[in-house]
Design a protein around this motif. Structure first.
Motif, PDB file in Angstrom:
ATOM      1  N   HIS A  30       0.843  -1.205   0.000  1.00 17.75           N
ATOM      2  CA  HIS A  30       0.000   0.000   0.000  1.00 17.75           C
ATOM      3  C   HIS A  30       0.876   1.252   0.000  1.00 17.75           C
ATOM      4  N   TYR A  31       1.884   1.280   0.860  1.00 15.86           N
ATOM      5  CA  TYR A  31       2.819   2.418   0.896  1.00 15.86           C
ATOM      6  C   TYR A  31       3.469   2.605  -0.480  1.00 15.86           C
ATOM      7  N   LYS A  32       3.972   1.518  -1.031  1.00 17.40           N
ATOM      8  CA  LYS A  32       4.684   1.575  -2.312  1.00 17.40           C
ATOM      9  C   LYS A  32       3.805   2.140  -3.429  1.00 17.40           C
ATOM     10  N   ASN A  33       2.549   1.790  -3.420  1.00 18.32           N
ATOM     11  CA  ASN A  33       1.661   2.191  -4.502  1.00 18.32           C
ATOM     12  C   ASN A  33       0.901   3.492  -4.257  1.00 18.32           C
ATOM     13  N   SER A  34       0.937   4.014  -3.051  1.00 15.33           N
ATOM     14  CA  SER A  34       0.114   5.194  -2.788  1.00 15.33           C
ATOM     15  C   SER A  34       0.895   6.440  -2.376  1.00 15.33           C
ATOM     16  N   VAL A  35       2.097   6.280  -1.833  1.00  8.16           N
ATOM     17  CA  VAL A  35       2.844   7.442  -1.344  1.00  8.16           C
ATOM     18  C   VAL A  35       3.776   7.961  -2.433  1.00  8.16           C
ATOM     19  N   HIS A  36       3.740   9.269  -2.629  1.00  7.68           N
ATOM     20  CA  HIS A  36       4.670   9.931  -3.538  1.00  7.68           C
ATOM     21  C   HIS A  36       4.943  11.318  -2.980  1.00  7.68           C
ATOM     22  N   LYS A  70      11.155   3.708  -0.919  1.00  8.00           N
ATOM     23  CA  LYS A  70      10.699   2.682  -1.874  1.00  8.00           C
ATOM     24  C   LYS A  70      11.370   2.807  -3.235  1.00  8.00           C
ATOM     25  N   LYS A  71      11.729   4.032  -3.618  1.00  7.91           N
ATOM     26  CA  LYS A  71      12.283   4.267  -4.948  1.00  7.91           C
ATOM     27  C   LYS A  71      13.700   3.733  -5.113  1.00  7.91           C
ATOM     28  N   TYR A  72      14.350   3.376  -4.007  1.00  7.14           N
ATOM     29  CA  TYR A  72      15.723   2.872  -4.090  1.00  7.14           C
ATOM     30  C   TYR A  72      15.783   1.428  -4.591  1.00  7.14           C
ATOM     31  N   MET A  73      14.691   0.692  -4.444  1.00  2.48           N
ATOM     32  CA  MET A  73      14.678  -0.705  -4.884  1.00  2.48           C
ATOM     33  C   MET A  73      13.894  -0.793  -6.187  1.00  2.48           C
ATOM     34  N   SER A  74      14.551  -1.267  -7.236  1.00  2.00           N
ATOM     35  CA  SER A  74      13.866  -1.364  -8.526  1.00  2.00           C
ATOM     36  C   SER A  74      13.253  -2.736  -8.757  1.00  2.00           C
ATOM     37  N   LYS A  75      13.781  -3.768  -8.076  1.00  2.00           N
ATOM     38  CA  LYS A  75      13.235  -5.110  -8.255  1.00  2.00           C
ATOM     39  C   LYS A  75      13.244  -5.852  -6.922  1.00  2.00           C
ATOM     40  N   LEU A  95      16.942  -5.625  -5.635  1.00  4.28           N
ATOM     41  CA  LEU A  95      18.030  -4.997  -6.359  1.00  4.28           C
ATOM     42  C   LEU A  95      17.739  -3.519  -6.558  1.00  4.28           C
ATOM     43  N   ASP A  96      18.806  -2.713  -6.518  1.00  4.78           N
ATOM     44  CA  ASP A  96      18.628  -1.288  -6.788  1.00  4.78           C
ATOM     45  C   ASP A  96      18.665  -1.028  -8.294  1.00  4.78           C
ATOM     46  N   ASN A  97      18.684   0.226  -8.678  1.00  3.80           N
ATOM     47  CA  ASN A  97      18.656   0.585 -10.100  1.00  3.80           C
ATOM     48  C   ASN A  97      19.879   0.113 -10.882  1.00  3.80           C
ATOM     49  N   GLU A  98      20.965  -0.166 -10.165  1.00  5.40           N
ATOM     50  CA  GLU A  98      22.184  -0.641 -10.811  1.00  5.40           C
ATOM     51  C   GLU A  98      22.365  -2.150 -10.626  1.00  5.40           C
ATOM     52  N   SER A  99      21.278  -2.827 -10.272  1.00  6.89           N
ATOM     53  CA  SER A  99      21.249  -4.282 -10.038  1.00  6.89           C
ATOM     54  C   SER A  99      22.146  -4.728  -8.891  1.00  6.89           C
ATOM     55  N   MET A 100      22.363  -3.841  -7.933  1.00  8.02           N
ATOM     56  CA  MET A 100      23.131  -4.186  -6.740  1.00  8.02           C
ATOM     57  C   MET A 100      22.152  -4.680  -5.671  1.00  8.02           C
TER      58      MET A 100
END
Length: 143
Positions: A30-36, A70-75, A95-100
């Protein structure tokens, strides 16, 4: 007839157990999809504990950016949660945006009839092999 009733009871209890096991992850979802950034101030009391919000000045840009972790994790790869009374822990490996590889370790508290984020820890690891396979308390990783 008894077999049908037994199966129905088993099915219903299985569903309720699964729901209970996923309470914290559903709150994170819910947090991931509703907070910006545009609604953070307005929605923060429904997502974050009063304890967390009183420690922070949410009007400061760097603080609001941290609450949008939430934006730090891409997957996302996997998640684990543990609830002990009115306190719960959710760990999300991904994983983050750089697959770390990285983990979110979130402490929740139950107040005002809902689970609220009380503490957040972000852990970067060298390899996915280093991921913990259970829910972790964020303060375990702070210096």
């Amino acid at each position: 007839m008894k077999l049908i009733i037994f199966c129905l009871v088993f099915l219903v209890s299985s569903c309720s157990i699964k729901t209970n096991e996923e309470q914290l992850y559903l709150n994170y979802f819910h947090y991931k999809n509703s907070v910006h950034k545009d609604n953070l101030l307005q929605i923060s009391p429904d997502i974050f504990s009063q304890n967390l919000l009183t420690k922070l000045n949410i009007n400061e840009t760097h603080v609001s950016e941290q609450l949008l972790f939430k934006k730090y994790m891409s997957k996302q790869i996997e998640h684990f949660e543990k609830i002990d009374g009115l306190v719960g822990y959710l760990s999300i490996n991904g994983l983050d945006n750089e697959s770390m590889p990285m983990s979110f370790n979130i402490k929740y508290i139950y107040e005002h009839d809902r689970w609220l984020i009380d503490e957040i820890g972000i852990l970067f690891v060298n390899s996915t092999i280093d991921f913990k396979q259970s829910a972790q308390c964020p303060s375990e990783y702070q210096n």
